[in-house]
Design a protein around this motif. Structure first.
Motif, mmCIF file in Angstrom:
data_model
loop_
_atom_site.group_PDB
_atom_site.id
_atom_site.type_symbol
_atom_site.label_atom_id
_atom_site.label_comp_id
_atom_site.label_asym_id
_atom_site.label_seq_id
_atom_site.Cartn_x
_atom_site.Cartn_y
_atom_site.Cartn_z
ATOM 1 N N HIS A 279 65.101 14.604 10.052
ATOM 2 C CA HIS A 279 64.702 13.378 9.036
ATOM 3 C C HIS A 279 65.781 13.486 7.835
ATOM 4 C CE1 HIS A 279 62.554 10.239 6.978
ATOM 5 N NE2 HIS A 279 62.401 11.074 6.120
ATOM 6 N N ALA A 280 65.983 14.762 7.254
ATOM 7 C CA ALA A 280 67.034 14.808 6.187
ATOM 8 C C ALA A 280 68.207 15.034 6.707
ATOM 9 C CB ALA A 280 66.485 16.265 5.634
ATOM 10 N N ASP A 281 69.316 13.988 5.952
ATOM 11 C CA ASP A 281 70.525 14.266 6.563
ATOM 12 C C ASP A 281 71.057 15.285 6.225
ATOM 13 O OD1 ASP A 281 70.599 11.633 7.409
ATOM 14 O OD2 ASP A 281 71.519 10.608 5.507
ATOM 15 N N GLU A 282 70.949 16.151 5.333
ATOM 16 C CA GLU A 282 71.642 17.739 5.074
ATOM 17 C C GLU A 282 71.424 18.565 6.476
ATOM 18 O OE1 GLU A 282 69.832 15.979 2.802
ATOM 19 O OE2 GLU A 282 71.449 15.940 1.345
ATOM 20 N N GLU A 283 70.141 18.384 6.953
ATOM 21 C CA GLU A 283 69.650 19.177 8.103
ATOM 22 C C GLU A 283 70.485 18.655 9.396
ATOM 23 O OE1 GLU A 283 68.004 21.713 8.512
ATOM 24 O OE2 GLU A 283 67.286 21.671 10.764
ATOM 25 N N TYR A 284 70.717 17.216 9.401
ATOM 26 C CA TYR A 284 71.368 16.499 10.559
ATOM 27 C C TYR A 284 72.804 16.976 10.245
ATOM 28 C CZ TYR A 284 72.791 12.375 13.629
ATOM 29 O OH TYR A 284 73.158 11.560 14.290
ATOM 30 N N ALA A 285 73.363 16.885 9.206
ATOM 31 C CA ALA A 285 74.988 17.552 8.962
ATOM 32 C C ALA A 285 74.959 19.059 9.497
ATOM 33 C CB ALA A 285 75.378 17.343 7.843
ATOM 34 N N ARG A 286 73.989 19.750 9.366
ATOM 35 C CA ARG A 286 74.069 21.145 9.544
ATOM 36 C C ARG A 286 74.172 21.335 11.134
ATOM 37 N NH1 ARG A 286 69.412 23.200 6.871
ATOM 38 N NH2 ARG A 286 70.400 22.914 5.081
ATOM 39 N N ARG A 287 73.301 20.536 12.010
ATOM 40 C CA ARG A 287 73.327 20.668 13.209
ATOM 41 C C ARG A 287 73.983 19.615 14.249
ATOM 42 N NH1 ARG A 287 66.948 21.644 14.288
ATOM 43 N NH2 ARG A 287 68.047 22.367 16.469
ATOM 44 N N LEU A 288 74.512 18.837 13.597
ATOM 45 C CA LEU A 288 75.293 17.866 14.324
ATOM 46 C C LEU A 288 75.996 18.258 15.548
ATOM 47 C CD1 LEU A 288 76.283 14.698 14.681
ATOM 48 C CD2 LEU A 288 77.901 15.221 13.028
ATOM 49 N N TYR A 289 76.991 19.333 15.133
ATOM 50 C CA TYR A 289 78.267 19.985 15.956
ATOM 51 C C TYR A 289 77.309 20.748 17.310
ATOM 52 C CZ TYR A 289 81.722 18.237 12.977
ATOM 53 O OH TYR A 289 82.498 17.629 12.182
ATOM 54 N N GLU A 290 76.206 21.359 16.826
ATOM 55 C CA GLU A 290 75.452 22.044 17.706
ATOM 56 C C GLU A 290 74.901 21.007 18.641
ATOM 57 O OE1 GLU A 290 72.192 24.099 15.635
ATOM 58 O OE2 GLU A 290 70.876 23.290 17.234
ATOM 59 N N PHE A 291 74.356 19.812 18.296
ATOM 60 C CA PHE A 291 73.910 18.976 19.081
ATOM 61 C C PHE A 291 74.928 18.449 20.079
ATOM 62 C CE2 PHE A 291 70.711 17.474 15.427
ATOM 63 C CZ PHE A 291 69.903 18.409 15.844
ATOM 64 N N LEU A 292 75.980 18.002 19.446
ATOM 65 C CA LEU A 292 77.180 17.707 20.359
ATOM 66 C C LEU A 292 77.482 18.453 21.528
ATOM 67 C CD1 LEU A 292 79.625 15.889 17.959
ATOM 68 C CD2 LEU A 292 77.802 14.753 19.315
ATOM 69 N N ARG A 293 77.568 19.846 21.065
ATOM 70 C CA ARG A 293 77.809 20.969 22.244
ATOM 71 C C ARG A 293 76.597 21.090 23.279
ATOM 72 N NH1 ARG A 293 81.481 24.999 20.558
ATOM 73 N NH2 ARG A 293 82.494 24.368 18.573
ATOM 74 N N HIS A 294 75.332 21.060 22.576
ATOM 75 C CA HIS A 294 74.313 20.923 23.564
ATOM 76 C C HIS A 294 74.175 20.028 24.693
ATOM 77 C CE1 HIS A 294 69.858 21.169 24.692
ATOM 78 N NE2 HIS A 294 69.609 19.966 24.389
ATOM 79 N N PHE A 295 74.676 18.715 24.311
ATOM 80 C CA PHE A 295 74.830 17.657 25.171
ATOM 81 C C PHE A 295 76.037 18.029 26.449
ATOM 82 C CE2 PHE A 295 73.640 14.684 21.689
ATOM 83 C CZ PHE A 295 72.182 14.783 22.173
ATOM 84 N N ASP A 296 77.092 18.594 25.908
ATOM 85 C CA ASP A 296 78.333 19.107 26.600
ATOM 86 C C ASP A 296 77.665 20.102 27.851
ATOM 87 O OD1 ASP A 296 80.263 17.569 26.138
ATOM 88 O OD2 ASP A 296 81.165 18.880 24.649
ATOM 89 N N ARG A 297 76.969 21.220 27.236
ATOM 90 C CA ARG A 297 76.326 22.113 28.052
ATOM 91 C C ARG A 297 75.223 21.570 29.114
ATOM 92 N NH1 ARG A 297 75.617 25.135 23.329
ATOM 93 N NH2 ARG A 297 73.535 24.470 23.307
#
Ligand code: AMP
Ligand code: MG
Length: 335
Positions: A279-297
């Protein structure tokens, strides 16, 4: 390659400094992403950074320094607003582009007469910079065009033995790269990042434009950057669910960045990998690249996402998603 965990003035810091002094490459944790650092005054080491990343030499590197008191060592003619901004935002996720001093080698700036400077707000990075004493030229510690690393493991996965020493300082707090503010002329944000445009405008007392300088080639302006292997497809927030299902029906395996307003309590629909956007953009920013890596994995071949509101750090998230969705060139991508 070797690695060590930072724990406040530890032997790991000494090892990092020794590696920099001997012309080696060190992965350094910062609050934004992990950097691939070299002694900024060692041309051979700087050239190796470009070689390891596969980064064109015309994309200049940020020089990291230990404090605003070192500004005049690396920049010439520092204007008053730059000092004020540095005092206010350093250490922090803000990079200032200024005229360079003679100390900055051409290899770092790609021959430009400007230099990008930043004091990172991570105690491990500050320990290294203070003990080292010089400047550390560091782009993100990933191959050119790929998703930036926000943990030491990401660095090892991406660069392996090409980095001499990995200083593990835990996961990055901000998670997206620094804001790059060009102060050589009227202020302009060359890349949105960890410091919001609104905050800069407040402190500077003038509106701050987000734009590009024709003469400057910023990797963030490369059509495809910050990109996972999967193709990224951007739609309006209320279209994300339907678009993911449409793509699945066509035989794709979508990764879905589901906006929090549309979050469902049910499990991911079959054939989709759904991540609920914080919900909070700060948390989204912190985890954005982890999410993209998750999709690749999870072997997704397409990522369906929508852009957050372009305010605060949402502007940086939107920028990275747009770049990730940008047209790809024919260069083969490494896993
Ligand atoms: P990265 O290392 O990929 O996070 O990117 C560092 C950013 O700083 C890049 O977008 C660079 O192009 C930018 N940068 C570095 N030096 C300069 C400079 N002299 N003028 C403008 N931008 C710069
Ligand atoms: Mg980068």
């Amino acid at each position: 390659m070797s690695a060590g965990r930072w724990s406040g003035g530890s032997p790991a810091v000494e090892q990092a400094v020794r590696t920099l002094r001997s012309g080696g490459l060190v992965a350094i944790p910062t609050e934004t992403v992990y950097g691939l650092g070299a002694d900024a005054e060692n041309v051979g080491a700087v050239e190796r950074v470009f070689a390891v990343k596969g980064r064109p030499p015309t994309h200049p590197l940020i020089v990291h320094i230990g404090g605003a008191h070192q500004l005049d060592d690396w920049a010439a003619e520092v204007p008053e607003p730059a000092r004020r901004i540095a005092e206010r935002f350093w250490p922090g996720p803000l990079t200032l582009v200024l005229r360079r001093s003679r100390r900055v080698p051409d290899a770092v700036t790609g021959g430009l007469e400007t230099v990008a400077l930043r004091v990172p707000a991570h105690p491990a990075a500050l320990d290294v910079l203070t003990a080292f004493g010089g400047g550390v030229a560091a782009p993100s510690a990933n191959r050119f065009g790929h998703v930036s690393p926000t943990t030491a493991d990401h660095v090892v996965e991406g660069l392996g033995a090409d980095v001499d020493y990995v200083l593990d300082g835990g996961p990055c707090e901000v998670g997206v790269e620094s804001t790059i503010l060009d102060l050589t002329d009227e202020p302009v944000i060359l890349r949105p990042g960890g410091v919001a445009r609104e905050e800069l405008a407040k402190v500077m007392g003038v509106p701050v434009r987000v734009g590009a300088k024709a003469a400057v080639r910023v990797p963030g302006q490369h059509p495809s950057h910050y990109a996972p292997r999967a193709r990224v497809c951007l739609v309006e927030p209320d279209r994300v669910v339907d678009e993911a299902e449409r793509l699945r029906e066509k035989g794709h395996r979508p990764g879905v960045l589901l906006p929090s307003a549309y979050a469902s309590r049910s499990a991911s629909p079959a054939g989709q990998v759904v991540v609920e956007v914080p919900h909070a953009d700060e948390e989204y920013a912190r985890r954005l690249y982890e999410f993209l890596r998750h999709f690749d994995r999870r072997r997704c071949d397409v990522v369906v996402a929508s852009l957050p509101e372009p305010r605060g750090i949402g502007l940086a998230i939107a920028d990275r998603l747009r770049r990730a969705a940008g047209p790809r060139d024919a260069t083969p991508r490494e896993p």
